[in-house]
Design a protein around this motif. Structure first.
Motif, PDB file in Angstrom:
ATOM      1  N   LEU A  98       0.850  -1.186   0.000  1.00 25.69           N
ATOM      2  CA  LEU A  98       0.000   0.000   0.000  1.00 25.69           C
ATOM      3  C   LEU A  98       0.888   1.239   0.000  1.00 25.69           C
ATOM      4  N   ILE A  99       0.650   2.139  -0.932  1.00 28.80           N
ATOM      5  CA  ILE A  99       1.317   3.433  -0.966  1.00 28.80           C
ATOM      6  C   ILE A  99       0.309   4.484  -0.527  1.00 28.80           C
ATOM      7  N   VAL A 100       0.669   5.288   0.462  1.00 35.39           N
ATOM      8  CA  VAL A 100      -0.171   6.419   0.857  1.00 35.39           C
ATOM      9  C   VAL A 100       0.604   7.691   0.526  1.00 35.39           C
ATOM     10  N   ALA A 101       0.091   8.454  -0.418  1.00 35.90           N
ATOM     11  CA  ALA A 101       0.732   9.699  -0.843  1.00 35.90           C
ATOM     12  C   ALA A 101       0.066  10.866  -0.128  1.00 35.90           C
ATOM     13  N   ILE A 102       0.872  11.690   0.535  1.00 31.85           N
ATOM     14  CA  ILE A 102       0.354  12.817   1.289  1.00 31.85           C
ATOM     15  C   ILE A 102       0.973  14.099   0.743  1.00 31.85           C
ATOM     16  N   SER A 103       0.124  15.038   0.320  1.00 29.09           N
ATOM     17  CA  SER A 103       0.633  16.276  -0.256  1.00 29.09           C
ATOM     18  C   SER A 103      -0.448  17.342  -0.212  1.00 29.09           C
ATOM     19  N   GLN A 104      -0.075  18.576   0.146  1.00 29.17           N
ATOM     20  CA  GLN A 104      -1.047  19.669   0.120  1.00 29.17           C
ATOM     21  C   GLN A 104      -1.474  19.935  -1.316  1.00 29.17           C
ATOM     22  N   SER A 105      -0.525  20.113  -2.216  1.00 28.16           N
ATOM     23  CA  SER A 105      -0.854  20.483  -3.596  1.00 28.16           C
ATOM     24  C   SER A 105      -1.110  19.283  -4.494  1.00 28.16           C
ATOM     25  N   GLY A 106      -0.445  18.161  -4.219  1.00 26.39           N
ATOM     26  CA  GLY A 106      -0.567  16.998  -5.090  1.00 26.39           C
ATOM     27  C   GLY A 106       0.141  17.184  -6.419  1.00 26.39           C
ATOM     28  N   GLN A 107       1.097  18.119  -6.471  1.00 22.81           N
ATOM     29  CA  GLN A 107       1.703  18.484  -7.750  1.00 22.81           C
ATOM     30  C   GLN A 107       3.189  18.190  -7.871  1.00 22.81           C
ATOM     31  N   SER A 108       3.897  17.984  -6.776  1.00 19.65           N
ATOM     32  CA  SER A 108       5.346  17.864  -6.855  1.00 19.65           C
ATOM     33  C   SER A 108       5.756  16.748  -7.820  1.00 19.65           C
ATOM     34  N   PRO A 109       6.567  17.071  -8.836  1.00 16.94           N
ATOM     35  CA  PRO A 109       6.877  16.083  -9.884  1.00 16.94           C
ATOM     36  C   PRO A 109       7.486  14.781  -9.364  1.00 16.94           C
ATOM     37  N   ASP A 110       8.354  14.866  -8.325  1.00 19.86           N
ATOM     38  CA  ASP A 110       8.967  13.625  -7.846  1.00 19.86           C
ATOM     39  C   ASP A 110       7.945  12.713  -7.179  1.00 19.86           C
ATOM     40  N   LEU A 111       6.978  13.304  -6.463  1.00 21.55           N
ATOM     41  CA  LEU A 111       5.935  12.488  -5.849  1.00 21.55           C
ATOM     42  C   LEU A 111       5.034  11.867  -6.914  1.00 21.55           C
ATOM     43  N   VAL A 112       4.710  12.666  -7.915  1.00 21.21           N
ATOM     44  CA  VAL A 112       3.840  12.178  -8.990  1.00 21.21           C
ATOM     45  C   VAL A 112       4.517  11.043  -9.757  1.00 21.21           C
ATOM     46  N   LYS A 113       5.801  11.220 -10.072  1.00 21.80           N
ATOM     47  CA  LYS A 113       6.513  10.183 -10.827  1.00 21.80           C
ATOM     48  C   LYS A 113       6.636   8.902 -10.008  1.00 21.80           C
ATOM     49  N   PHE A 114       6.917   9.043  -8.708  1.00 20.44           N
ATOM     50  CA  PHE A 114       7.036   7.852  -7.864  1.00 20.44           C
ATOM     51  C   PHE A 114       5.698   7.136  -7.742  1.00 20.44           C
ATOM     52  N   ALA A 115       4.618   7.893  -7.511  1.00 19.10           N
ATOM     53  CA  ALA A 115       3.291   7.278  -7.384  1.00 19.10           C
ATOM     54  C   ALA A 115       2.899   6.559  -8.666  1.00 19.10           C
ATOM     55  N   THR A 116       3.231   7.154  -9.807  1.00 21.99           N
ATOM     56  CA  THR A 116       2.941   6.527 -11.096  1.00 21.99           C
ATOM     57  C   THR A 116       3.696   5.207 -11.233  1.00 21.99           C
ATOM     58  N   ALA A 117       4.983   5.227 -10.889  1.00 25.34           N
ATOM     59  CA  ALA A 117       5.791   4.009 -10.977  1.00 25.34           C
ATOM     60  C   ALA A 117       5.292   2.947 -10.007  1.00 25.34           C
ATOM     61  N   ALA A 118       4.875   3.379  -8.826  1.00 19.57           N
ATOM     62  CA  ALA A 118       4.380   2.431  -7.831  1.00 19.57           C
ATOM     63  C   ALA A 118       3.097   1.757  -8.302  1.00 19.57           C
ATOM     64  N   ARG A 119       2.204   2.537  -8.896  1.00 20.29           N
ATOM     65  CA  ARG A 119       0.955   1.949  -9.387  1.00 20.29           C
ATOM     66  C   ARG A 119       1.223   0.983 -10.537  1.00 20.29           C
ATOM     67  N   GLN A 120       2.151   1.343 -11.409  1.00 18.89           N
ATOM     68  CA  GLN A 120       2.519   0.445 -12.505  1.00 18.89           C
ATOM     69  C   GLN A 120       3.175  -0.831 -11.980  1.00 18.89           C
ATOM     70  N   ALA A 121       3.742  -0.740 -10.759  1.00  9.86           N
ATOM     71  CA  ALA A 121       4.396  -1.904 -10.146  1.00  9.86           C
ATOM     72  C   ALA A 121       3.445  -2.683  -9.245  1.00  9.86           C
ATOM     73  N   ASN A 122       2.132  -2.472  -9.435  1.00  7.22           N
ATOM     74  CA  ASN A 122       1.074  -3.232  -8.756  1.00  7.22           C
ATOM     75  C   ASN A 122       0.821  -2.822  -7.313  1.00  7.22           C
ATOM     76  N   ALA A 123       1.285  -1.648  -6.900  1.00  5.09           N
ATOM     77  CA  ALA A 123       0.937  -1.142  -5.576  1.00  5.09           C
ATOM     78  C   ALA A 123      -0.492  -0.633  -5.592  1.00  5.09           C
ATOM     79  N   TYR A 124      -1.110  -0.648  -4.422  1.00  5.60           N
ATOM     80  CA  TYR A 124      -2.411   0.000  -4.254  1.00  5.60           C
ATOM     81  C   TYR A 124      -2.122   1.395  -3.705  1.00  5.60           C
ATOM     82  N   VAL A 125      -2.657   2.418  -4.364  1.00  7.35           N
ATOM     83  CA  VAL A 125      -2.289   3.791  -4.036  1.00  7.35           C
ATOM     84  C   VAL A 125      -3.473   4.566  -3.465  1.00  7.35           C
ATOM     85  N   ILE A 126      -3.265   5.136  -2.292  1.00 10.82           N
ATOM     86  CA  ILE A 126      -4.207   6.058  -1.668  1.00 10.82           C
ATOM     87  C   ILE A 126      -3.518   7.417  -1.577  1.00 10.82           C
ATOM     88  N   ALA A 127      -4.246   8.474  -1.896  1.00  6.56           N
ATOM     89  CA  ALA A 127      -3.681   9.816  -1.804  1.00  6.56           C
ATOM     90  C   ALA A 127      -4.571  10.699  -0.952  1.00  6.56           C
TER      91      ALA A 127
END
Length: 350
Positions: A98-127
Motif C-alpha cells: 500500500l502506498i499512501v501519498a500525502i501532499s497539500q498540492s498533489g503536484q510535486s513532480p517527484d511524488l507524482v513520478k514515484f506514485a505513477t511508478a508504484a501503481r505500474q508496479a502493482n501497488a495500491y495507491v491512496i492519496a
C-alpha cells in the motif's frame, strides 16, 4: 522583515488559516463516510507492507500515520525515497504494498513520478491532497480531500492538521475504532480561540540561543513540524528530534542556554521521556512544554494543549499550539510568517 507594511497585517494570513482548523475538522468529520470505501482494502488487496510518500510538512504527517499503522495494526511501514525512481530509475516490485501519498498540492513532480511508478508496479495507491484534480489525486485508486480550502500562507498549517485527522480516520476505518469527533472539534475550537495561548512562551523565548524540540511516539511528528515551522517563519536553525535519538549524541551539544521544547500531548506515557528530561535538567533550566502531558517543574513554561480522550487525538489538536507559537514568535522577532524569504507555497522537486 516588513519595513513598509501595515503592522496589523503581519502574519494575518497564517493566523486566519490556523483559526480555520476547527472548521476544517468539522468538514472532514461530517464527510467521514467516505472512508468506508477503503475499510476492507488491507484484506482485499492482501497488503503486507505500507510505504508513505511525502515531502516537507506532509512528511511530518507521514511520520504520524506511520506510527498509527505500526501501533494500531502492526504492519511494517516505511517512508519512500522518491529519488530511487526520479534519479536512479529503479524498477519497483510493489505487489501487496500500500502506498499512501500525502501532499497539500498533489503536484510535486517527484511524488507524482514515484506514485505513477508504484501503481505500474502493482501497488495500491491512496492519496490525500487539498486538490481533487491534482496529479496525485488522479493517479490514486482512492483520493481523500483535505477539505482545507485555499491555503495561501507559505507555511502550511490547516492542511497539516487535516492530514493528521485524515490519517487518524484512515486507520480508524481499518481497525473499526470509534473517533470522538465532537471532542476533537470542541478542543480545537477552544485552543484556536484562546488569545494568550502561547504569549508567555513567546515572551520568554529568544532567537539568540539554540532551540531544540523533542518528542517521542505520537509526539515526534509534531516535534519535527514545530521545528520546521519555526525555521520557515523565524529564519533560525532548529532541531526537531526524537527524545530517544537526542540521547544518542545530540545532547552533547546541550548548554545552559539551550531552549528545550518537549512535545507532550495529554495521556502521553510520562515514562517515555523521563530519562531525557532528567538528563536535560542537569544542564539546562530553559524547558518549555507543548501540551498537557509531561512533567513540568519549577520555572518550566507550559504551552497548554488539548484534553482529548487519548494521546492520538490530543496530538492532532495540539498542532494548533505549535503553529501559533511559530506565528507569534516570528512576528515578535520582526519577521513576516506569511511570506518567508526564499520559500514558495508549492515546491516542485524533481
Amino acid at each position: 522583515m516588513w519595513e513598509d507594511r501595515d503592522m496589523s497585517s503581519i502574519g494575518a494570513i497564517m493566523a486566519s488559516e490556523i483559526a480555520e482548523t476547527p472548521k476544517v475538522f468539522k468538514a472532514i468529520l461530517d464527510n467521514k463516510h467516505v472512508f468506508d470505501s477503503i475499510k476492507d482494502v488491507l484484506v482485499e488487496e492482501k497488503i503486507q507492507s505500507v510505504l508513505i510518500l511525502a515531502r516537507g510538512t506532509s512528511d511530518n504527517a507521514a511520520h504520524y500515520l506511520k506510527y498509527l499503522i505500526e501501533t494500531q495494526i502492526g504492519l511494517p511501514v516505511g517512508l519512500t525515497s522518491p529519488s530511487s525512481v526520479t534519479v536512479y530509475g529503479s524498477e519497483l516490485k510493489y505487489s501487496n504494498t500500500l502506498i499512501v501519498a500525502i501532499s497539500q498540492s498533489g503536484q510535486s513532480p517527484d511524488l507524482v513520478k514515484f506514485a505513477t511508478a508504484a501503481r505500474q508496479a502493482n501497488a495500491y495507491v491512496i492519496a490525500m491532497t487539498n486538490d481533487d484534480s491534482s496529479p496525485l489525486a488522479t493517479i490514486a485508486h482512492n483520493h481523500f480531500s483535505l477539505l482545507a480550502g485555499p491555503e495561501l500562507a507559505v507555511a502550511a498549517t490547516k492542511s497539516y492538521n487535516a492530514q493528521l485527522l485524515i490519517s487518524y480516520l484512515l486507520v480508524a476505518a481499518w481497525t473499526g475504532k470509534n473517533v470522538n469527533g465532537e471532542q476533537i472539534i470542541s478542543e480545537a475550537t477552544r485552543l484556536a480561540g484562546t488569545a494568550d495561548l502561547v504569549s508567555k512562551a513567546v515572551a520568554a523565548a529568544t532567537r539568540d540561543n539554540e532551540v531544540v524540540i523533542l518528542g517521542r511516539g505520537f509526539a515526534y511528528p509534531n516535534a519535527r513540524e514545530a521545528a520546521l515551522k519555526i525555521q520557515e517563519t523565524c529564519k533560525i536553525s532548529v532541531q526537531g528530534v526524537s527524545t530517544a535519538d537526542y540521547l544518542h549524541g545530540p545532547i552533547s551539544a546541550l548548554t545552559a542556554d539551550t531552549q528545550v521544547f518537549i512535545v507532550a500531548p495529554s495521556h502521553m506515557p510520562a515514562s517515555s521521556i523521563t530519562e531525557a528530561t532528567v538528563k536535560i535538567r542537569a544542564t539546562s533550566s530553559r524547558i518549555f512544554w507543548i501540551g498537557n502531558g509531561g512533567t513540568p517543574e519549577g520555572d518550566d513554561i507550559v504551552l497548554a494543549g488539548s484534553n482529548c480522550d487519548d494521546e492520538i487525538a490530543s496530538t492532532i489538536v495540539d498542532a494548533i499550539v505549535l503553529q501559533r507559537f511559530a506565528l507569534e514568535f516570528a512576528v515578535a522577532s520582526g519577521y513576516d510568517p506569511d511570506a518567508p524569504v526564499g520559500l514558495s507555497k508549492v515546491t516542485l522537486t524533481n
